[in-house]
Design a protein around this motif. Structure first.
Motif, PDB file in Angstrom:
ATOM      1  N   ARG A  16       7.036   0.987  -8.356  1.00 56.75           N
ATOM      2  CA  ARG A  16       7.171   2.696  -7.738  1.00 56.75           C
ATOM      3  C   ARG A  16       8.369   3.485  -7.486  1.00 56.75           C
ATOM      4  NH1 ARG A  16       4.782  -1.348  -4.993  1.00 56.75           N
ATOM      5  NH2 ARG A  16       2.765  -0.970  -3.831  1.00 56.75           N
ATOM      6  N   LEU A  17       7.699   5.081  -8.164  1.00 56.34           N
ATOM      7  CA  LEU A  17       8.957   5.593  -8.499  1.00 56.34           C
ATOM      8  C   LEU A  17       9.727   6.192  -6.992  1.00 56.34           C
ATOM      9  CD1 LEU A  17       7.594   8.776 -10.566  1.00 56.34           C
ATOM     10  CD2 LEU A  17       8.916   6.841 -11.253  1.00 56.34           C
ATOM     11  N   ILE A  18      11.480   5.960  -6.857  1.00 52.54           N
ATOM     12  CA  ILE A  18      12.227   5.853  -6.164  1.00 52.54           C
ATOM     13  C   ILE A  18      12.565   7.757  -5.654  1.00 52.54           C
ATOM     14  CG2 ILE A  18      13.836   5.056  -4.400  1.00 52.54           C
ATOM     15  CD1 ILE A  18      11.410   3.257  -5.224  1.00 52.54           C
ATOM     16  N   ARG A  19      12.730   8.416  -4.780  1.00 53.54           N
ATOM     17  CA  ARG A  19      13.299   9.844  -4.544  1.00 53.54           C
ATOM     18  C   ARG A  19      14.414   9.688  -3.907  1.00 53.54           C
ATOM     19  NH1 ARG A  19      10.715  12.902  -8.573  1.00 53.54           N
ATOM     20  NH2 ARG A  19       8.767  12.208  -8.343  1.00 53.54           N
ATOM     21  N   PRO A  20      15.471   9.628  -4.557  1.00 53.97           N
ATOM     22  CA  PRO A  20      16.980   9.010  -3.684  1.00 53.97           C
ATOM     23  C   PRO A  20      17.041  10.670  -2.964  1.00 53.97           C
ATOM     24  CG  PRO A  20      17.761   8.991  -5.559  1.00 53.97           C
ATOM     25  CD  PRO A  20      16.015   9.209  -5.483  1.00 53.97           C
ATOM     26  N   PHE A  21      17.330  10.908  -1.654  1.00 52.72           N
ATOM     27  CA  PHE A  21      17.308  11.847  -0.509  1.00 52.72           C
ATOM     28  C   PHE A  21      18.415  11.788   0.167  1.00 52.72           C
ATOM     29  CE2 PHE A  21      15.506  14.195   3.245  1.00 52.72           C
ATOM     30  CZ  PHE A  21      15.613  15.143   2.811  1.00 52.72           C
ATOM     31  N   ALA A  22      19.526  12.705   0.129  1.00 51.57           N
ATOM     32  CA  ALA A  22      20.591  11.940   0.629  1.00 51.57           C
ATOM     33  C   ALA A  22      20.755  12.343   2.418  1.00 51.57           C
ATOM     34  CB  ALA A  22      21.551  13.604   0.140  1.00 51.57           C
ATOM     35  N   PRO A  23      20.169  13.768   2.539  1.00 49.88           N
ATOM     36  CA  PRO A  23      19.600  12.993   4.191  1.00 49.88           C
ATOM     37  C   PRO A  23      20.101  11.712   4.756  1.00 49.88           C
ATOM     38  CG  PRO A  23      19.046  14.974   3.364  1.00 49.88           C
ATOM     39  CD  PRO A  23      19.323  14.168   2.297  1.00 49.88           C
ATOM     40  N   LEU A  24      19.232  10.831   4.278  1.00 47.13           N
ATOM     41  CA  LEU A  24      19.233   8.994   4.905  1.00 47.13           C
ATOM     42  C   LEU A  24      19.889   9.001   4.153  1.00 47.13           C
ATOM     43  CD1 LEU A  24      15.399   8.973   2.965  1.00 47.13           C
ATOM     44  CD2 LEU A  24      15.890   9.530   5.266  1.00 47.13           C
ATOM     45  N   GLN A  25      21.215   9.309   3.653  1.00 45.80           N
ATOM     46  CA  GLN A  25      22.841   8.490   3.867  1.00 45.80           C
ATOM     47  C   GLN A  25      23.128   7.868   5.008  1.00 45.80           C
ATOM     48  OE1 GLN A  25      25.252   9.498   0.434  1.00 45.80           O
ATOM     49  NE2 GLN A  25      26.387   8.412   1.248  1.00 45.80           N
ATOM     50  N   GLU A  26      23.665   7.183   5.083  1.00 48.67           N
ATOM     51  CA  GLU A  26      24.571   6.551   6.644  1.00 48.67           C
ATOM     52  C   GLU A  26      25.900   7.344   6.155  1.00 48.67           C
ATOM     53  OE1 GLU A  26      24.707   2.271   7.460  1.00 48.67           O
ATOM     54  OE2 GLU A  26      23.799   2.410   5.522  1.00 48.67           O
ATOM     55  N   ARG A  27      26.265   7.796   7.880  1.00 47.66           N
ATOM     56  CA  ARG A  27      27.508   8.573   7.439  1.00 47.66           C
ATOM     57  C   ARG A  27      28.723   8.347   8.437  1.00 47.66           C
ATOM     58  NH1 ARG A  27      26.599  12.574   3.416  1.00 47.66           N
ATOM     59  NH2 ARG A  27      24.099  12.791   3.706  1.00 47.66           N
ATOM     60  N   LEU A  28      29.145   6.348   8.545  1.00 44.91           N
ATOM     61  CA  LEU A  28      30.276   6.084   9.256  1.00 44.91           C
ATOM     62  C   LEU A  28      31.236   7.159   8.709  1.00 44.91           C
ATOM     63  CD1 LEU A  28      28.187   2.700  10.421  1.00 44.91           C
ATOM     64  CD2 LEU A  28      28.393   4.992  11.523  1.00 44.91           C
ATOM     65  N   GLY A  29      31.623   7.180   7.262  1.00 42.40           N
ATOM     66  CA  GLY A  29      32.734   7.634   7.353  1.00 42.40           C
ATOM     67  C   GLY A  29      33.954   6.515   5.988  1.00 42.40           C
ATOM     68  N   VAL A  30      33.175   5.809   6.381  1.00 46.79           N
ATOM     69  CA  VAL A  30      33.370   3.900   5.794  1.00 46.79           C
ATOM     70  C   VAL A  30      33.180   3.908   4.281  1.00 46.79           C
ATOM     71  CG1 VAL A  30      33.693   3.111   8.223  1.00 46.79           C
ATOM     72  CG2 VAL A  30      31.490   3.170   6.880  1.00 46.79           C
ATOM     73  N   PRO A  31      34.013   3.162   3.363  1.00 45.51           N
ATOM     74  CA  PRO A  31      33.700   3.365   1.834  1.00 45.51           C
ATOM     75  C   PRO A  31      32.248   2.442   1.514  1.00 45.51           C
ATOM     76  CG  PRO A  31      35.970   2.835   2.398  1.00 45.51           C
ATOM     77  CD  PRO A  31      35.226   2.580   3.732  1.00 45.51           C
ATOM     78  N   SER A  32      31.650   1.209   2.821  1.00 51.47           N
ATOM     79  CA  SER A  32      30.580   1.077   2.442  1.00 51.47           C
ATOM     80  C   SER A  32      29.151   2.031   2.298  1.00 51.47           C
ATOM     81  CB  SER A  32      30.268   0.028   3.416  1.00 51.47           C
ATOM     82  OG  SER A  32      30.339   0.415   4.458  1.00 51.47           O
ATOM     83  N   ASP A  33      29.697   2.810   3.038  1.00 45.60           N
ATOM     84  CA  ASP A  33      28.656   4.144   3.115  1.00 45.60           C
ATOM     85  C   ASP A  33      28.773   5.291   2.584  1.00 45.60           C
ATOM     86  OD1 ASP A  33      27.576   2.294   4.844  1.00 45.60           O
ATOM     87  OD2 ASP A  33      28.088   3.358   6.926  1.00 45.60           O
ATOM     88  N   THR A  34      29.778   5.233   1.570  1.00 48.29           N
ATOM     89  CA  THR A  34      30.302   6.237   0.338  1.00 48.29           C
ATOM     90  C   THR A  34      29.817   5.914  -0.990  1.00 48.29           C
ATOM     91  OG1 THR A  34      32.625   6.146   1.782  1.00 48.29           O
ATOM     92  CG2 THR A  34      32.058   7.507  -0.563  1.00 48.29           C
ATOM     93  N   ASP A  54       0.636  -1.645  -0.020  1.00 47.43           N
ATOM     94  CA  ASP A  54       0.134   0.135  -0.431  1.00 47.43           C
ATOM     95  C   ASP A  54       1.020   1.822   0.197  1.00 47.43           C
ATOM     96  OD1 ASP A  54      -2.524  -1.422   0.017  1.00 47.43           O
ATOM     97  OD2 ASP A  54      -2.394  -1.385   1.443  1.00 47.43           O
ATOM     98  N   VAL A  55       2.201   1.644   0.270  1.00 44.01           N
ATOM     99  CA  VAL A  55       3.078   2.474   0.034  1.00 44.01           C
ATOM    100  C   VAL A  55       3.148   2.803  -1.445  1.00 44.01           C
ATOM    101  CG1 VAL A  55       5.650   3.439   0.146  1.00 44.01           C
ATOM    102  CG2 VAL A  55       4.190   1.191   1.442  1.00 44.01           C
ATOM    103  N   GLU A  56       2.818   4.736  -1.569  1.00 44.31           N
ATOM    104  CA  GLU A  56       2.574   4.744  -2.641  1.00 44.31           C
ATOM    105  C   GLU A  56       3.996   6.008  -3.008  1.00 44.31           C
ATOM    106  OE1 GLU A  56      -0.845   7.020  -3.661  1.00 44.31           O
ATOM    107  OE2 GLU A  56      -1.953   5.711  -2.254  1.00 44.31           O
ATOM    108  N   VAL A  57       4.398   6.410  -1.462  1.00 40.99           N
ATOM    109  CA  VAL A  57       5.502   7.729  -1.855  1.00 40.99           C
ATOM    110  C   VAL A  57       6.947   6.851  -1.168  1.00 40.99           C
ATOM    111  CG1 VAL A  57       6.613  10.050  -1.434  1.00 40.99           C
ATOM    112  CG2 VAL A  57       3.976   9.164  -2.051  1.00 40.99           C
ATOM    113  N   VAL A  58       8.030   6.750  -1.793  1.00 38.05           N
ATOM    114  CA  VAL A  58       9.046   5.604  -1.984  1.00 38.05           C
ATOM    115  C   VAL A  58      10.611   7.075  -1.299  1.00 38.05           C
ATOM    116  CG1 VAL A  58      11.342   4.136  -1.599  1.00 38.05           C
ATOM    117  CG2 VAL A  58       8.340   3.881  -2.707  1.00 38.05           C
ATOM    118  N   VAL A  59      10.904   7.308  -0.209  1.00 42.73           N
ATOM    119  CA  VAL A  59      11.655   7.593  -0.513  1.00 42.73           C
ATOM    120  C   VAL A  59      12.886   7.519   0.571  1.00 42.73           C
ATOM    121  CG1 VAL A  59      13.298  10.220   0.492  1.00 42.73           C
ATOM    122  CG2 VAL A  59      10.839  10.195   0.097  1.00 42.73           C
TER     123      VAL A  59
END
Length: 94
Positions: A56-74, A33-38
């Motif tokens: 469904r359309l997906i909207r990438p939103f940078a503030p949701l990105q993990e920020r541990l400073g490791v390559p897997s989160d880059t 039932d989800v209509e909007v995906v961020v």
């Protein structure tokens, strides 16, 4: 990336593992039932959203990105991630 704890953190913006792909697909009925995906602009987050919420359309939103400073989160540019996803899925990443 977390399957291999010794080296997984060194991978830049890793994709889902085969197990992760199956887990994402299993969410489709739960999230129907989800209509909007961020989502985070990391490849694994975008692919999870695309597999769990097909069509469904997906909207990438940078503030949701993990920020541990490791390559897997880059992350990478969304245009680069779209190429990785292939044309069948990339059309849904706005």
């Amino acid at each position: 990336h977390n399957v291999d704890e010794a080296h997984g953190w060194r991978l830049r913006d890793p994709d889902l593992t085969p197990v992760g792909i199956e887990q994402a697909k299993s969410l489709e009925n739960i999230l129907r039932d989800v209509e909007v995906v961020v989502a985070s602009p990391l490849t694994r987050a975008l692919r999870t959203a695309l597999l769990a919420l097909p069509g469904r359309l997906i909207r990438p939103f940078a503030p949701l990105q993990e920020r541990l400073g490791v390559p897997s989160d880059t992350g990478r540019a969304v245009a680069d991630i779209r190429e990785t996803l292939g044309s069948e899925l990339a059309q849904y990443v706005q």
